[in-house]
Structures are given as structure tokens and as C-alpha cells.
Design an enzyme around this catalytic site. Structure first.
Site, short mmCIF file in Angstrom:
data_model
loop_
_atom_site.label_atom_id
_atom_site.label_comp_id
_atom_site.label_asym_id
_atom_site.label_seq_id
_atom_site.Cartn_x
_atom_site.Cartn_y
_atom_site.Cartn_z
N HIS A 46 0.81 -1.21 0.00
CA HIS A 46 0.00 0.00 0.00
C HIS A 46 0.85 1.27 0.00
CE1 HIS A 46 -2.64 2.92 2.36
NE2 HIS A 46 -3.30 2.72 1.24
N ARG A 47 0.72 2.08 -1.04
CA ARG A 47 1.56 3.27 -1.25
C ARG A 47 3.04 2.84 -1.27
NH1 ARG A 47 -1.43 7.12 3.32
NH2 ARG A 47 -3.53 6.37 2.89
N GLU A 147 -4.08 4.17 -8.24
CA GLU A 147 -5.32 4.81 -7.78
C GLU A 147 -5.39 6.24 -8.30
OE1 GLU A 147 -6.23 4.98 -3.51
OE2 GLU A 147 -7.81 6.44 -3.93
N LYS A 149 -6.51 9.47 -7.39
CA LYS A 149 -6.93 10.06 -6.10
C LYS A 149 -7.66 11.38 -6.37
CE LYS A 149 -6.27 8.87 -2.38
NZ LYS A 149 -7.30 8.00 -1.76
N ASP A 272 0.37 -2.08 4.35
CA ASP A 272 1.61 -1.31 4.49
C ASP A 272 2.79 -2.26 4.75
OD1 ASP A 272 -0.08 0.85 4.38
OD2 ASP A 272 0.31 1.57 6.42
O1 G3P Z 1 -5.69 0.82 -2.21
C1 G3P Z 1 -6.60 1.10 -1.20
C2 G3P Z 1 -6.32 2.34 -0.44
O2 G3P Z 1 -5.23 3.02 -0.99
C3 G3P Z 1 -7.47 3.26 -0.32
O3 G3P Z 1 -7.29 4.23 0.65
O4 G3P Z 1 -6.81 6.46 1.44
O5 G3P Z 1 -4.99 4.81 1.32
O6 G3P Z 1 -5.87 5.81 -0.74
P1 G3P Z 1 -6.17 5.37 0.65
CA CA Z 2 -4.43 4.77 -2.27
#
Ligand code: G3P
Ligand code: CA
Length: 283
Positions: A46-47, A147, A149, A272
């Protein structure tokens, strides 16, 4: 005195034994082997591997690759001068040494910021990456979950992302190694029409989005429904599968959140900490 020392010795032995036992018995991996031998969950960093390196930086993406995650996830937004940049918040305040809205800063201004030091001085000098940079560096080496955003803030962002993918001939991804997702469903519908071969994911933390009627509608343009982990049940996973889609759930930051997702047989876990997911231990 002798009795007191003996007591101390016994107490510390018991403590050490207890600690050792709990250390060897707690890992999630030991009890997480699924009963279905064909079941293989995907790990999505994640990220990037943002538990170990500053989120949405090249260092975090590199770490995800080293940790053998199947994908890393990133958040795309647009600079004042229309360049695609990777950052989660709509402002630079939380993750960098700067201040202000992403959409009000030029690429040159964004690139001057330090996106690493707030995570740890060890990462001082990490920059806000561009989408182009991340695609060039990691295409074909690891899956990328892109994503969009807050696309409502950035008119035309769908076309720009599609262009970057097409330019690199990444619009026909093999093995679904590129997925585009968003909380904004209209944006994803639009993206699907732009590049129909790219798998689309819909993000939600709203239970009302998960009715069978909605899932049916989503299946006309989406390939993944990606809800917050707290909404995941076996029934939901089955329902998503019955509608011909997959499910990647987010965001795991605690080892105890893994097993229930495996029991429900989600297709992917967005975390993460890629090493929290079985078979993706940190090297
Ligand atoms: O990939 C899911 C997640 O990234 C969604 O929430 O806020 O971390 O972008 P956020
Ligand atoms: Ca995200």
C-alpha cells in the site's frame, strides 16, 4: 538471601520462557495456510511498502519489489502545470517539508520538496515521484495498482493516465499486472471506456455500495471491488465472485487483520507491511 536469589532466578527464567514461547507461537504465517491448496492471495504493498519506507516514494516501491509483493499501490494526482505526480493527500503538508495544495504547485515546486525525512532521516532527499518515473522504473518487474486520487479535482486526469500507459504499450497488461482503481466510480467508468483492456477496481468504505444490485452494475465495467477490510465477509467475497469480479481489501496494518481476510478468501490484501501476508515474508 539464598531463597530471595533463587526466587529471582525462577521468576526471570519463567519470564524468558514465556517470552520465547509467545515469540515462536504468534506469527500469523504458522496458522494461515488455507485449506484450499489452490488458494493464493495476492499481496499489494500500500503506497509502496509504506510500513518500511516513506509512502508513495520510489524507495517504498523498490522495497515492495524487494519484499516480493505482487503489486504496489500508488496514488496519482496532478500538478498545477498538468503533470501526473504520486502523492496521497491533496496537500503536501503531511508527507513533505512543504505546504500547500498539490494542484496549486508546479512540478518543479513539488520536485524540490523532501518526501522522505518526515518518515525517517534515513530517507532524506526522497522526492515526490512522477507517474512516468514509476512506470519506467517498475513496469514488468512488479504489478502496479494505480489509484486516481480525487479525480474530481483534476479534470482530464483519466486521459492523461491512459496516455502514459498507452505510450509505454501498457494498455494491454498481461496477467492483469496493471489495475486502475478509484473511490470515484464515474471516473472509473470513463477510464474503462478509454482503455477497456485495463482492469478497473472500485474502492469503497461504504456498505451501501455492496448490495447485489450495485455489484451487478459494477460488473458492467469493473473487474475488482475493493472494500475496506472491516466490510469483508465470506458472503461478500462469494457475491463479488458470483458477479465475475475479484476483491482486494485494504488497509492491513495489524497482523491480526490478515487471517479473517484469508478465511474469507479475498483475492488480494492491500497492506503497508507485505511481510504480514503469508508467503511474502520480509527478506
Ligand atoms: O488501495 C486502497 C487504499 O489506498 C485506499 O485508501 O486512502 O490509502 O488511498 P487510501
Ligand atoms: Ca491509495
Amino acid at each position: 538471601m539464598l531463597v530471595k536469589n533463587l526466587g529471582k532466578f525462577l521468576l526471570s527464567t519463567a519470564l524468558i520462557t514465556g517470552l520465547f514461547t509467545s515469540l515462536i507461537s504468534t506469527p500469523v504465517q504458522a496458522k494461515s495456510k488455507p485449506s484450499d491448496p489452490k488458494y493464493r492471495v495476492k499481496t499489494i504493498a500500500h503506497r509502496g511498502a509504506s510500513g518500511y519506507a516513506p509512502e508513495n516514494t520510489m524507495a517504498a516501491f523498490q522495497k515492495a519489489k524487494e519484499m516480493k509483493a505482487d503489486y504496489f499501490e500508488l496514488d496519482v494526482q496532478m500538478s498545477k502545470d498538468g503533470e501526473l505526480v504520486i502523492i496521497h493527500d491533496n496537500t503536501v503538508d503531511r508527507t513533505t517539508n512543504g505546504k500547500g495544495k498539490v494542484k496549486e504547485l508546479t512540478l518543479a515546486e513539488l520536485r524540490q520538496l523532501d518526501a522522505g525525512s518526515k518518515f525517517s532521516p534515513q530517507f532524506a532527499g526522497e522526492k515526490i515521484p512522477t507517474l512516468a518515473e514509476a512506470l519506467d522504473q517498475f513496469r514488468g518487474k512488479i504489478g502496479i495498482l494505480i489509484e486516481l486520487k480525487s479525480p474530481e479535482l483534476y479534470p482530464g486526469i483519466e486521459e492523461k493516465v491512459a496516455k502514459e500507459l498507452k505510450k509505454r504499450k501498457m494498455h494491454r497488461p498481461k496477467n492483469e499486472k496493471i489495475i486502475v482503481q478509484s473511490f470515484n466510480f464515474e471516473s472509473m467508468k470513463k477510464f474503462h471506456h478509454l482503455l477497456p483492456e485495463i482492469p478497473i477496481g472500485l474502492l469503497t468504505s461504504n456498505k451501501n455500495d455492496l448490495s447485489n444490485t450495485k455489484l451487478k452494475e459494477f460488473s458492467t465495467y469493473a473487474d475488482y471491488v475493493n472494500p475496506s477490510y472491516s466490510l469483508v465477509t465470506k458472503e461478500l467475497v462469494n457475491q463479488i465472485h458470483k458477479n465475475g469480479m475479484k476483491i482486494h481489501s485494504w488497509t492491513v496494518r495489524d497482523r491480526n487483520q490478515v487471517q479473517p481476510l484469508l478465511n474469507a478468501k479475498v483475492d488480494g490484501i492491500i497492506t503497508d507491511y507485505p511481510d504480514y501476508v503469508p508467503r511474502n515474508k520480509k527478506k
